[in-house]
Design a protein around this motif. Structure first.
Motif, PDB file in Angstrom:
ATOM      1  N   SER A  42      -2.751  -0.586 -15.883  1.00  0.00           N
ATOM      2  CA  SER A  42      -1.898  -0.311 -17.036  1.00  0.00           C
ATOM      3  C   SER A  42      -2.102   1.087 -17.607  1.00  0.00           C
ATOM      4  CB  SER A  42      -2.161  -1.341 -18.138  1.00  0.00           C
ATOM      5  OG  SER A  42      -3.523  -1.283 -18.573  1.00  0.00           O
ATOM      6  N   GLN A  43      -3.198   1.776 -17.185  1.00  0.00           N
ATOM      7  CA  GLN A  43      -3.492   3.107 -17.709  1.00  0.00           C
ATOM      8  C   GLN A  43      -3.278   4.206 -16.680  1.00  0.00           C
ATOM      9  OE1 GLN A  43      -7.315   3.258 -19.708  1.00  0.00           O
ATOM     10  NE2 GLN A  43      -7.068   1.200 -20.537  1.00  0.00           N
ATOM     11  N   VAL A  44      -2.678   3.865 -15.563  1.00  0.00           N
ATOM     12  CA  VAL A  44      -2.385   4.842 -14.518  1.00  0.00           C
ATOM     13  C   VAL A  44      -0.866   5.010 -14.437  1.00  0.00           C
ATOM     14  CG1 VAL A  44      -2.561   5.391 -12.067  1.00  0.00           C
ATOM     15  CG2 VAL A  44      -4.459   4.250 -13.235  1.00  0.00           C
ATOM     16  N   PHE A  45      -0.416   6.285 -14.444  1.00  0.00           N
ATOM     17  CA  PHE A  45       1.021   6.562 -14.480  1.00  0.00           C
ATOM     18  C   PHE A  45       1.422   7.492 -13.339  1.00  0.00           C
ATOM     19  CE2 PHE A  45      -0.452   5.917 -18.847  1.00  0.00           C
ATOM     20  CZ  PHE A  45       0.394   4.893 -19.267  1.00  0.00           C
ATOM     21  N   PRO A  46       2.612   7.331 -12.792  1.00  0.00           N
ATOM     22  CA  PRO A  46       3.082   8.234 -11.737  1.00  0.00           C
ATOM     23  C   PRO A  46       3.264   9.645 -12.277  1.00  0.00           C
ATOM     24  CG  PRO A  46       4.851   6.800 -12.484  1.00  0.00           C
ATOM     25  CD  PRO A  46       3.594   6.276 -13.098  1.00  0.00           C
ATOM     26  N   ALA A  47       2.990  10.637 -11.432  1.00  0.00           N
ATOM     27  CA  ALA A  47       3.099  12.044 -11.836  1.00  0.00           C
ATOM     28  C   ALA A  47       4.314  12.689 -11.181  1.00  0.00           C
ATOM     29  CB  ALA A  47       1.827  12.802 -11.450  1.00  0.00           C
ATOM     30  N   GLU A  48       4.781  13.756 -11.796  1.00  0.00           N
ATOM     31  CA  GLU A  48       5.878  14.539 -11.220  1.00  0.00           C
ATOM     32  C   GLU A  48       5.373  15.235  -9.952  1.00  0.00           C
ATOM     33  OE1 GLU A  48       9.181  15.013 -12.947  1.00  0.00           O
ATOM     34  OE2 GLU A  48       8.325  13.147 -13.690  1.00  0.00           O
ATOM     35  N   GLU A  49       6.299  15.583  -9.058  1.00  0.00           N
ATOM     36  CA  GLU A  49       5.909  16.264  -7.819  1.00  0.00           C
ATOM     37  C   GLU A  49       5.268  17.617  -8.124  1.00  0.00           C
ATOM     38  OE1 GLU A  49       9.032  16.586  -4.998  1.00  0.00           O
ATOM     39  OE2 GLU A  49       9.342  14.421  -4.840  1.00  0.00           O
ATOM     40  N   ASP A  50       5.824  18.351  -9.077  1.00  0.00           N
ATOM     41  CA  ASP A  50       5.267  19.650  -9.486  1.00  0.00           C
ATOM     42  C   ASP A  50       4.817  19.540 -10.935  1.00  0.00           C
ATOM     43  OD1 ASP A  50       4.560  22.236 -10.007  1.00  0.00           O
ATOM     44  OD2 ASP A  50       6.498  23.132  -9.503  1.00  0.00           O
ATOM     45  N   VAL A  51       3.519  19.377 -11.149  1.00  0.00           N
ATOM     46  CA  VAL A  51       3.002  19.161 -12.513  1.00  0.00           C
ATOM     47  C   VAL A  51       3.002  20.443 -13.322  1.00  0.00           C
ATOM     48  CG1 VAL A  51       1.583  17.187 -11.854  1.00  0.00           C
ATOM     49  CG2 VAL A  51       0.613  19.499 -11.748  1.00  0.00           C
ATOM     50  N   ASN A  52       3.237  21.607 -12.690  1.00  0.00           N
ATOM     51  CA  ASN A  52       3.269  22.875 -13.408  1.00  0.00           C
ATOM     52  C   ASN A  52       4.680  23.250 -13.854  1.00  0.00           C
ATOM     53  OD1 ASN A  52       0.444  23.468 -13.140  1.00  0.00           O
ATOM     54  ND2 ASN A  52       0.826  23.944 -10.990  1.00  0.00           N
ATOM     55  N   MET A  75       0.808  -1.205   0.000  1.00  0.00           N
ATOM     56  CA  MET A  75       0.000   0.000   0.000  1.00  0.00           C
ATOM     57  C   MET A  75       0.861   1.283   0.000  1.00  0.00           C
ATOM     58  SD  MET A  75      -3.238  -0.658   0.009  1.00  0.00           S
ATOM     59  CE  MET A  75      -4.424  -1.947   0.334  1.00  0.00           C
ATOM     60  N   GLU A  76       2.150   1.125  -0.289  1.00  0.00           N
ATOM     61  CA  GLU A  76       3.026   2.286  -0.226  1.00  0.00           C
ATOM     62  C   GLU A  76       2.714   3.312  -1.316  1.00  0.00           C
ATOM     63  OE1 GLU A  76       6.966   0.901  -0.738  1.00  0.00           O
ATOM     64  OE2 GLU A  76       6.655   0.200  -2.798  1.00  0.00           O
ATOM     65  N   ASP A  77       2.000   2.887  -2.398  1.00  0.00           N
ATOM     66  CA  ASP A  77       1.661   3.820  -3.472  1.00  0.00           C
ATOM     67  C   ASP A  77       0.430   4.659  -3.161  1.00  0.00           C
ATOM     68  OD1 ASP A  77       3.755   3.087  -5.089  1.00  0.00           O
ATOM     69  OD2 ASP A  77       2.652   1.414  -5.988  1.00  0.00           O
ATOM     70  N   GLU A  78      -0.313   4.298  -2.123  1.00  0.00           N
ATOM     71  CA  GLU A  78      -1.512   5.065  -1.792  1.00  0.00           C
ATOM     72  C   GLU A  78      -1.135   6.472  -1.352  1.00  0.00           C
ATOM     73  OE1 GLU A  78      -4.495   3.321   0.663  1.00  0.00           O
ATOM     74  OE2 GLU A  78      -4.023   1.283   0.038  1.00  0.00           O
ATOM     75  N   GLY A  79      -1.926   7.454  -1.821  1.00  0.00           N
ATOM     76  CA  GLY A  79      -1.683   8.843  -1.458  1.00  0.00           C
ATOM     77  C   GLY A  79      -0.730   9.569  -2.392  1.00  0.00           C
ATOM     78  N   LYS A  80      -0.142   8.852  -3.364  1.00  0.00           N
ATOM     79  CA  LYS A  80       0.778   9.483  -4.291  1.00  0.00           C
ATOM     80  C   LYS A  80       0.029  10.027  -5.515  1.00  0.00           C
ATOM     81  CE  LYS A  80       4.966   6.895  -3.185  1.00  0.00           C
ATOM     82  NZ  LYS A  80       6.064   6.072  -3.741  1.00  0.00           N
ATOM     83  N   PRO A  81       0.458  11.194  -6.047  1.00  0.00           N
ATOM     84  CA  PRO A  81      -0.209  11.751  -7.235  1.00  0.00           C
ATOM     85  C   PRO A  81       0.055  10.900  -8.470  1.00  0.00           C
ATOM     86  CG  PRO A  81       1.753  13.009  -6.725  1.00  0.00           C
ATOM     87  CD  PRO A  81       1.570  12.036  -5.590  1.00  0.00           C
ATOM     88  N   VAL A  82      -0.986  10.688  -9.248  1.00  0.00           N
ATOM     89  CA  VAL A  82      -0.865   9.892 -10.465  1.00  0.00           C
ATOM     90  C   VAL A  82      -1.684  10.528 -11.574  1.00  0.00           C
ATOM     91  CG1 VAL A  82      -0.461   7.701  -9.272  1.00  0.00           C
ATOM     92  CG2 VAL A  82      -2.815   8.429  -9.794  1.00  0.00           C
ATOM     93  N   TRP A  83      -1.384  10.127 -12.786  1.00  0.00           N
ATOM     94  CA  TRP A  83      -2.194  10.499 -13.939  1.00  0.00           C
ATOM     95  C   TRP A  83      -3.086   9.315 -14.284  1.00  0.00           C
ATOM     96  CZ3 TRP A  83      -2.610  15.332 -15.415  1.00  0.00           C
ATOM     97  CH2 TRP A  83      -1.552  16.213 -15.217  1.00  0.00           C
ATOM     98  N   ALA A  84      -4.396   9.569 -14.298  1.00  0.00           N
ATOM     99  CA  ALA A  84      -5.372   8.516 -14.600  1.00  0.00           C
ATOM    100  C   ALA A  84      -6.157   8.890 -15.850  1.00  0.00           C
ATOM    101  CB  ALA A  84      -6.318   8.333 -13.416  1.00  0.00           C
ATOM    102  N   PRO A  85      -6.755   7.929 -16.537  1.00  0.00           N
ATOM    103  CA  PRO A  85      -7.471   8.214 -17.787  1.00  0.00           C
ATOM    104  C   PRO A  85      -8.622   9.199 -17.595  1.00  0.00           C
ATOM    105  CG  PRO A  85      -7.155   5.860 -17.502  1.00  0.00           C
ATOM    106  CD  PRO A  85      -6.769   6.500 -16.204  1.00  0.00           C
TER     107      PRO A  85
END
Length: 326
Positions: free
Chosen positions: A47-57, A1-11
């Motif tokens: 397979s359609q969810v990707f990790p996001a950068e800390e600062d998306v801007n 569950m270590e990935d929970e709470g992390k920002p991701v890009w979802a479809p």
């Protein structure tokens, strides 16, 4: 569950991807909470969810320097840069270009051309000039022919970027003589006979072309050659309602002198069967539109429906003919 709470890009059905947080992990799916819709969740395939950068801007000039390089982060980086008028982005030595559909001041001016001469990729901001210079320097050092592949969907900017490559090479490494300008000016002639208005693009190339720039033993431009193939011949006979035939026909109608007009029996585009089943409006700026005689315009234009010029102008680029003055 270590990935929970992390920002991701979802479809996302409209935007491609949306930013969210992982709230639960299933066997094959992830439960995502969109950052702009707190309290709501949806399921997305892993397979359609990707990790996001800390600062998306934050944006970078080369997508390869992103912490997480994937489809979503690449698209986001290009989008952020595009909104700041940075239309070029690298992926290593590949250049991504996004058509801004308007002129960005000084982006292609003489100073920009001079600044990229002899500079390695990454030294200056991403630019089509940098790609052209890299190809030239590789040709000079390796003593081998180099190719630049320009690809993309209709309206992406392939035609314009090809022009910029030609302009850069002839300006920077040309002889300064007439041959340099002749190479660049060959493009409007090709466009007149091979480009047309489509639903998506007012200046769409309806043929493929292979452009060669020839250099002598001193690595100076001395000539060029254009191979063209696969012209869309069916367009000559038939066009859809919102599309046009090839530019040359409208340019003849708009810009031919009275002598040529009488000799070739020219009139408004609506008078010709090969033109009147599609769009018959001219492309013209406000000033150029005043130079077109009323009897040469289609009824649509007479009632105020006009096509604004985008990258070309029927009246001012009528090949081989002087513009008609009012």
């Amino acid at each position: 569950m270590e990935d929970e709470g992390k920002p991701v890009w979802a479809p996302h059905p409209a935007d491609g991807f949306q930013l969210g947080m992982i709230v639960d992990i299933g066997a094959d799916t992830l439960s995502i909470e969109p950052l702009n819709q707190r309290g709501k969740t949806f399921l997305a395939p892993m397979s359609q969810v990707f990790p996001a950068e800390e600062d998306v801007n934050k944006h970078v000039e080369d997508n390869c320097t992103l912490m997480y390089l994937n489809e979503a982060t690449l698209l986001n980086n290009v989008s952020v840069r595009y909104n700041k008028d940075h239309i070029y982005t690298y992926v290593a030595n590949i250049l991504i270009a996004v058509n801004p559909y308007y002129d960005i001041p000084k982006l292609y001016g003489p100073d920009a051309i001079k600044s990229y001469k002899g500079k390695s990729l990454g030294t200056l901001p991403p630019h089509v000039f940098a790609i052209a210079d890299k190809a030239y320097r590789d040709m000079k050092v390796l003593k081998m022919s180099q190719s630049i592949i320009v690809s993309g969907e209709s309206g992406a900017g392939k035609t314009e970027n090809t022009k910029f490559v030609l302009r850069y090479l002839t300006t920077t490494y040309g002889t300064g003589q007439d041959i340099d300008e002749r190479i660049v000016e060959a493009n409007p002639l090709l466009e007149a006979f091979g480009n047309a208005k489509t639903v998506r693009n007012n200046n769409s190339s309806r043929f493929g072309k292979f452009v060669e720039i020839h250099f002598n033993e001193k690595n100076v431009v001395v000539g060029g050659f254009v191979s063209h193939y696969l012209l869309e011949k069916s367009r000559i006979c038939m066009q859809s309602n919102d599309e046009r035939n090839y530019h040359i026909f409208y340019r003849l109608c708009a810009g031919a002198s009275e002598d040529i007009k009488k000799k070739l029996h020219l009139d408004s585009p609506d008078s010709f069967r090969y033109l009147n089943r599609g769009c018959t409006r001219y492309f013209a700026s406000k000033d150029a539109d005043k130079q077109i005689m009323q009897n040469r315009k289609s009824p649509e234009e007479k009632f105020g429906v006009k096509c604004l010029a985008q990258g070309h102008n029927d009246i001012l680029t009528a090949v081989g003919f002087e513009p008609v003055t009012s």
